[in-house]
Every structure is written in C-alpha cells, then in structure tokens.
Design a protein around this motif. Structure first.
Motif: not given
Length: 335
Positions: A216-225
């Motif tokens: 989930g931390w990776f998805l939280q970082w990813l959706y902004d990119r």
C-alpha cells in the motif's frame, strides 16, 4: 497513459507472484511450524484456490511463489504432491519475522532474482476472495495501467488497518495507507496488476528510503506519478491473519455444512455448523460448533465453540470458546 492493447482487450503473456513469505505470528501456535497459506479452508487451501485459477488462465506463464527459508520445504512438499505445473518457488533469505525485507523489498528482490520483465500479477497467498482472478486480469488488460482490487469493508474502524482508496470512476484519486481517520471504507486488498515498466519503479521507490513493508505504501507513492485504477468487487474477502478471520473464511466456505474427512472418528457427538474434522482425528461424547480439528487430535467429553485444535493434541473434559491449542498438547480437566 494506457498501453496499446490487442483488439480483443486481452494482455499478452504475463507472470504472477503469489506472496507467501509471512510468519503469521497472530496465528501462533497453529502457524508456528506451518505457513498459514496451507491452512485448510474447506476441502482445499486458500493458496491452492489461487494456484488453480492461475493454472487455468492461459495468459499467465510463470507463477512465482515468494516465501522464506523457514517454510520453503513446506511449499516444496506441497507443490510436489499437487497437479499444478506453473508454480515455482522463489525463496528470500530470511528465517524469522525480524529478518523480513518487507513485502515491497521482497518483491523487488524477487523481480531482480528471477529476471521478471513481463506484466505481473501480485496477489497474497492468504487472501480468500470471491471474485475470479481472470476477471481482475481482464480489467488490468483493459486499463493498461497499474491496478489494484478494492473492497468495501463497511466499517471506518476496520478500514484503519488497510490502504483506503478514493475513486473517480475507476481511477484512484486518493490513497491513504492505514489512516487514523479514513475518508471511506473502500480498501485496497493484496491483489495488484503491474505493467512491466512499473516494476522498474520498485527500486526507485526503495532507493528513496520509502517504507518497504506493505504494498500500500508503494501504491500511495505510485498514484501521484501515473494513473492507477481499481477493480471493485462485492461478495466476500477474508484476510486470514487472525484466528477469527481464519474461522470466518472456513465458515463462509462451508456455508453451514460440516466437513468430516474419511478416517475421522465421530461418536456420541453433537455437531453444530461449520465444523471441519480431519482424517485421523477422534471426537467422542462432545459438542462442536464452528471449529477446526487437525489430524490425530483426540477430543473427549468437550464442548468446543469457535476453536482450532492442532494435530496430535488430546483434550478432555473442557468447555472452550475462541481457543487455539497447539500441536502435541495434553489437557485434561478433572480426574
């Protein structure tokens, strides 16, 4: 931006990673010496349900089973006795909870270790889900972007333990990992589709000293990119991490019936609902409801409710609710 897709909407060949590296400490002693993914749920296991779906989907080439050194032999034995051809073990160099790389860290290492370069499904081996994995892969192929599966847990308090998502149609516009004040009850479960070029971002994410523990931390970082889309589903989802969630999964699977395996002995016993008694177990003059009894256990003159009794255990003259008793235990009440 979406990738160019074949006219029929299906993605080309892809790989799958089944996450099976946890130590399940909240389920000890039942999982102290066995992986929770191999706990029986009805007549199968959760991970075998996943394997069966991936085996039958022609789009999936290789299935990497990501586990640790401690449980590697359990999976080798299990897979050797199965009819599945696609799963192959990929073992991380850990033997205890304190040594874990985190799920994102372990996934990045697996991608590098195995040379994974295709679009990839990542799914937890301990999640019982009611949707067909092939339907998720259809959605992933149609979107051509990173995707996650999302489920409404119906409780803000429960949502605090997961990644909470906010959507515009199917696109993720907000993602909060384990928020103290969730904005919704729609949460991300451990089922993700990553295009091949997204896999390259795992190392970039980790190199920036981001949290390696939960996807989930990776998805939280990813959706902004880049755009991330969510496949939402109704029905059932069980995250098997506690005794209660495990028994909920068993209850949903059995649907009020009981499963008494060949070779089990039941005599003078009142069976309620959702009871699983495995081969070689013996239950005499007892009452059982919503409980799982492992092979070789002997239950005499007991009343058990919502309990898990491990293998080769003997209990006698006990009234138990919400109990977990480890293997090779002897407990007798009274003379």
């Amino acid at each position: 931006m979406k990738k160019d897709l074949p006219a029929h909407g299906y993605a080309p060949a892809m790989d799958a990673v089944v996450l099976a590296g946890g130590y399940a400490t909240r389920l000890w002693p039942i999982t102290k010496h066995r992986p929770k993914m191999l706990l029986p749920v009805g007549g199968s296991t959760v991970i075998d349900r996943i394997f069966a779906e991936l085996e039958s989907d022609a789009r999936v080439d290789a299935v990497y089973v990501s586990t640790n050194k401690r449980f590697a032999d359990d999976f080798r034995t299990h897979l050797a006795s199965s009819a599945f051809e696609k799963p192959r073990l990929s073992v991380e160099e850990t033997s205890a909870e304190s040594e874990k790389f985190g799920v994102v860290g372990a996934l990045a290492q697996l991608v590098a270790r195995e040379g994974v370069a295709d679009d990839t499904l990542v799914i937890a081996g301990d999640n019982l889900i009611s949707f067909n994995v092939s339907d998720f892969l259809d959605f992933f192929a149609d979107q051509g972007s990173p995707c996650l599966a999302a489920y409404d847990v119906g409780s803000f308090d429960r949502a605090k333990a997961y990644g909470v998502v906010d959507l515009d149609d199917s696109q993720v516009v907000d993602f909060q990992e384990k928020p103290q004040r969730p904005k919704s009850t729609l949460v991300s479960i451990a089922c993700y589709g990553f295009p091949s070029d997204t896999l390259d971002l795992l190392e970039a994410y980790l190199d920036d000293d981001n949290n390696p523990d939960e996807p989930g931390w990776f998805l939280q970082w990813l959706y902004d990119r880049e755009p991330v889309h969510a496949f939402t589903f109704d029905g059932a989802w069980f995250d098997i991490g506690t005794p209660e969630s495990y028994l909920e999964a068993v209850t949903w699977t059995l649907g009020g019936d009981n499963l008494i395996e060949d070779g089990a002995t039941i005599d003078g016993t009142d069976l309620g609902e959702n009871v699983h008694v495995m081969a070689g177990a013996e239950v005499i003059d007892s009452k059982l409801d919503r409980s799982v009894i492992f092979p070789g256990a002997t239950i005499h003159d007991c009343d058990l409710r919502s309990s898990i009794i491990d293998e080769q255990t003997h209990i006698e003259n006990l009234d138990l609710a919400d109990a977990m008793i480890g293997a090779h235990t002897q407990i007798a009440n009274g003379p």
